[in-house]
Design an enzyme around this catalytic site. Structure first.
Site, short mmCIF file in Angstrom:
data_model
loop_
_atom_site.label_atom_id
_atom_site.label_comp_id
_atom_site.label_asym_id
_atom_site.label_seq_id
_atom_site.Cartn_x
_atom_site.Cartn_y
_atom_site.Cartn_z
N ASP A 92 81.68 77.03 77.34
CA ASP A 92 81.51 78.28 78.07
C ASP A 92 82.12 78.13 79.46
O ASP A 92 82.53 77.05 79.86
CB ASP A 92 80.04 78.69 78.12
CG ASP A 92 79.18 77.68 78.87
OD1 ASP A 92 79.73 76.74 79.47
OD2 ASP A 92 77.95 77.84 78.86
N GLY A 95 79.99 81.04 83.62
CA GLY A 95 79.61 82.38 84.04
C GLY A 95 78.18 82.73 83.71
O GLY A 95 77.53 83.47 84.46
N PHE A 96 77.65 82.21 82.59
CA PHE A 96 76.28 82.53 82.24
C PHE A 96 75.30 81.96 83.25
O PHE A 96 74.23 82.52 83.49
CB PHE A 96 75.94 82.04 80.84
CG PHE A 96 74.57 82.46 80.39
CD1 PHE A 96 74.32 83.77 80.01
CD2 PHE A 96 73.52 81.55 80.36
CE1 PHE A 96 73.05 84.18 79.61
CE2 PHE A 96 72.25 81.95 79.96
CZ PHE A 96 72.02 83.26 79.59
N ASP A 146 83.42 84.86 84.01
CA ASP A 146 83.01 86.27 84.02
C ASP A 146 81.69 86.44 84.74
O ASP A 146 81.06 85.45 85.12
CB ASP A 146 82.89 86.80 82.58
CG ASP A 146 81.73 86.15 81.83
OD1 ASP A 146 81.54 84.92 81.98
OD2 ASP A 146 81.01 86.86 81.10
N GLN A 188 82.63 92.75 79.10
CA GLN A 188 81.34 93.06 79.70
C GLN A 188 81.12 94.58 79.66
O GLN A 188 81.72 95.27 78.85
CB GLN A 188 81.25 92.49 81.11
CG GLN A 188 81.18 90.97 81.16
CD GLN A 188 79.83 90.42 80.67
OE1 GLN A 188 78.85 91.16 80.48
NE2 GLN A 188 79.77 89.12 80.44
N ASP A 265 76.60 81.83 68.92
CA ASP A 265 75.95 80.60 69.37
C ASP A 265 74.59 80.95 69.95
O ASP A 265 74.37 82.08 70.39
CB ASP A 265 76.79 79.89 70.44
CG ASP A 265 76.55 80.50 71.82
OD1 ASP A 265 75.77 79.94 72.61
OD2 ASP A 265 77.12 81.57 72.11
N CYS A 303 65.69 76.37 50.73
CA CYS A 303 66.61 75.70 51.65
C CYS A 303 67.10 74.38 51.04
O CYS A 303 66.34 73.66 50.39
CB CYS A 303 65.91 75.44 52.98
SG CYS A 303 66.95 74.61 54.21
N CYS A 305 68.39 71.83 52.88
CA CYS A 305 68.54 70.80 53.92
C CYS A 305 67.78 69.52 53.56
O CYS A 305 66.89 69.51 52.70
CB CYS A 305 68.09 71.33 55.28
SG CYS A 305 66.30 71.33 55.55
N CYS A 308 63.87 69.82 53.88
CA CYS A 308 63.18 70.53 52.80
C CYS A 308 63.23 69.76 51.48
O CYS A 308 62.38 69.96 50.61
CB CYS A 308 63.79 71.93 52.62
SG CYS A 308 63.37 73.06 53.98
N HIS A 334 66.29 71.38 60.28
CA HIS A 334 66.09 72.48 59.33
C HIS A 334 66.58 73.81 59.90
O HIS A 334 67.28 74.56 59.21
CB HIS A 334 64.61 72.60 58.96
CG HIS A 334 64.29 73.91 58.29
ND1 HIS A 334 64.58 74.15 56.96
CD2 HIS A 334 63.77 75.07 58.78
CE1 HIS A 334 64.23 75.40 56.66
NE2 HIS A 334 63.73 75.97 57.74
#
Length: 375
Positions: A92, A95-96, A146, A188, A265, A303, A305, A308, A334
């Site tokens: 990233d 900006g966040f 941004d 934005q 994400d 599931c 995984c 599980c 998981h």
């Protein structure tokens, strides 16, 4: 070096299945990207991320700039070698953090004067700074600097942030020179339809190889987020990947894909995993509840995984009650696989031409849209 192809599209919704070629591999979309803020996905080793079939992870420019420092990562051979992850990485822009650490920042047209959350030191964050750091990190995909706003915000605030984001996109593109790194622009406009359209047109006019959709999942109701995605669906280029930033609840993923989004994400799966909240086919449960003390079934029988297939709810609850680190690791494992598998299922349904049926079945079975703010 960076090629995006749409292999199939759902005519009823606009959901897409595609491929995005990068220097470290082809990303099959739609895709969920686990968040590795500090050059690590919390509680997960790189070989475990490969085991759950993660294709790409996200790391944080601001945090890696402060610690260990972009120069150190560059000296180590770049982020891929530094963290031993040899698949695609997205960074990233920092900006966040302008949004999430607002009390420590002062925003001007030039950039952001930032006070470190670690030691109080002051730093200047701007497009040139962001491009320098991301190019040193060596990610496959970098993001333009941004300005992301809180919700709700006034129209005047949204207009000012939009104008800054556009100017900063020009400066980011001018400062970015690494040919083996794709630079994505960011749209934005908060929750104002006309501003979203304006931002999309201004940013896509710069012809970036991909586009992020920022400023959503910051507290607005889910139906408002979907409304903004509906607005952007016809404004975003068909032949470029679309990335909805900071979104990871299963319901939001399905509805985002239905609106033509390719990449997502969120910290949600690992954050929830550390507190014992896990996704199941019908919603989510907290494994620490007393009801699971003698429940010898897996978290989710549907599931595939490792967790599980090998452990029970009773065992996982025991680990949490005993304060064992393995509890957070297994529940994070998981949750991440649950979301990655969900993306695989959606991709398959798009390719097979039955995404509307998949979406309808999911919405009938899965209950709960999640928190209003999950970034």
């Amino acid at each position: 070096m960076f090629t995006f192809r749409v292999l199939a599209q759902c005519p009823e919704t606009g959901a897409r299945a595609g491929e995005f070629e990068t220097p470290h591999g082809v990303i099959c979309t739609p895709v969920f990207m686990p968040v590795g803020t500090q050059a690590t996905v919390k509680a997960m080793a790189p070989f475990e991320l490969e085991a759950i079939k993660a294709q790409i992870i996200l790391s944080n420019t601001y945090h890696l700039y402060l610690r260990p420092g972009a120069d150190i990562v560059e000296e180590a051979g770049g982020l891929h070698r530094f963290m031993d992850w040899h698949h695609p990485i997205l960074t990233d822009s920092g900006g966040f953090q302008v949004f999430s650490l607002a009390t420590l920042n002062k925003v001007t047209d030039e950039g952001v004067i930032c006070q470190s959350h670690l030691d109080g030191s002051r730093h200047v964050m701007n497009p040139e700074w962001s491009m320098d750091v991301q190019q040193k990190l060596g990610s496959d995909i970098a993001m333009c600097f941004d300005q992301c706003l809180h919700y709700p915000c006034t129209r005047e605030e949204a207009e000012a942030a939009l104008a800054r984001t556009t100017r900063w996109a020009y400066r980011s593109k001018e400062a970015h020179h690494r040919v083996d790194q794709a630079l994505f622009g960011i749209v934005q406009g908060s929750v104002y339809e006309d501003l979203r359209r304006q931002s999309a047109r201004e940013i896509t006019a710069l012809d970036f190889p991909g586009y992020g959709i920022g400023g959503l999942s910051v507290g607005e109701p889910h139906h408002v987020m979907y409304q903004m995605l509906d607005v952007l669906k016809t404004e975003m280029p068909f032949n470029k990947p679309r990335y909805l930033m900071g979104v990871g609840h299963p319901s939001n993923l399905v509805e985002g894909v239905a609106r033509g989004v390719d990449m997502f994400d969120c910290v949600l799966p690992t954050r929830n995993g550390r507190t014992g909240t896990v996704f199941v086919s019908t919603g989510k449960i907290n494994i620490k509840n007393q009801i699971y003390a003698r429940d010898f079934s897996p978290i989710d029988p549907h599931c595939d995984c490792y967790v599980c297939r090998h452990f029970t709810k009773a065992y996982l609850r025991h680990l949490y009650k005993a304060g064992e680190i393995l509890a957070a690791r297994l529940c994070s494992w998981h949750n991440l696989r649950f979301l990655i598998r969900l993306m695989e299922q959606m991709r398959e349904s798009i390719l097979n031409g039955n995404f509307p049926e998949f979406r309808q079945h999911f919405n009938e079975v899965f209950h709960g849209e999640g928190d209003e703010n999950e970034n």
